[in-house]
Design an enzyme around this catalytic site. Structure first.
Site: not given
Length: 278
Positions: A32, A83, A134, A148, A152, A183
């Site tokens: 997704t 994710n 996380s 942020y 997490k 990434t």
């Protein structure tokens, strides 16, 4: 036995690589993303085993619809990888309530939405794996990443409690704590900047922005190797409740364990002084 994966945020980064690794392992994948074409464009064409669906994880109804469609196609969901998310950066005072709420809606409540949609099917089949992504910043707090990190930490704490609730049904939950991986996470398209300005935070903001710009796409971790490790993790009979991915995340685990031990020893007497006298 062929497994069926549901992976959120599969348009790029970890999500895409996990989907690729699962397909390579012969499994079926419900992948997704906000834009399903990014999933289709980034993965091998496999209409029999890959179902690419649109999903905004902040929409509970959409999460339910994805699960229904996935079950109709493949019959079961064995592994959920939560994710989807992004990094909201900046000092706490320089972030408006709107930005902070948006961060929690995606990283925390979005994870809740998808998990809530999947759990009835997993409970019915008395089996399942849930891997919640996380961060190493869900183990140690870092300035400029405080909000942020709060999301997490929330995901990690929730995962630990959830793992105990679901254990009687054969469902295992793991909180995954990646360090720095190459990434798009530090790319401007993946992180949100501050919407307020306070002069006292300019030195911190400048230093952190310089670090992000210099490290973007140059992190030490391999997304492909991370995905391979996730495949192994999902196959374990008794997976860990928390798992560190990368040397920096492992160092964060070790540092936090030492800090907790040192704090317990240093403040031992004061901690015990709060109880009723014997």
């Amino acid at each position: 036995m062929t497994k069926t994966w549901l992976i959120t945020g599969a348009g790029r980064g970890f999500g895409r690589e996990i989907a690729r690794a699962a397909l390579a392992a012969g499994d079926q994948v419900i992948a997704t993303a906000r834009e399903p074409r990014h999933v289709v464009d980034g993965l091998p064409a496999d209409p029999e085993r890959l179902l690419a669906l649109r999903l905004d994880v902040t929409d509970p109804d959409a999460a339910g619809g994805v699960v229904e469609e996935g079950l109709a196609r493949f019959g079961r969901i064995d592994i959920l990888v939560n994710n989807a998310g992004y990094g909201q950066v900046g000092a706490f005072e320089e972030l408006s309530p709107t930005l902070i709420e948006r961060q929690f809606q995606t990283n925390v409540f979005g994870t809740f939405n998808v998990t809530r949609a999947v759990l009835p099917a997993m409970r019915a089949q008395r089996a399942g794996r849930i891997l919640n992504i996380s961060s190493s910043l869900g183990i140690v707090g870092v300035d400029w990443w405080s909000v942020y990190g709060a999301t997490k930490f929330a995901v990690a704490g929730w995962s630990e409690g959830l793992s105990k609730e679901l254990a009687p049904f054969g469902i295992h939950v793991t909180s995954v704590h990646p360090g720095q991986f190459s990434t798009d996470f530090l790319d401007p398209s993946s992180i949100g900047m501050t919407d307020l300005q306070i002069d006292d935070y300019r030195p911190l903001d400048a230093a952190r922005r310089e670090f992000v710009a210099g490290r973007n796409h140059d992190q030490p971790g391999s997304p492909e190797r991370f995905a391979d490790a996730i495949i192994q993790l999902a196959a374990l009979d008794t997976p860990p409740a928390r798992w560190a991915a990368g040397s920096d995340a492992l160092a964060a685990f070790e540092a936090r364990a030492a800090q907790l031990r040192e704090s317990a020893v240093e403040w031992h007497d004061l901690s015990l002084s709060t109880e009723h006298p014997a």
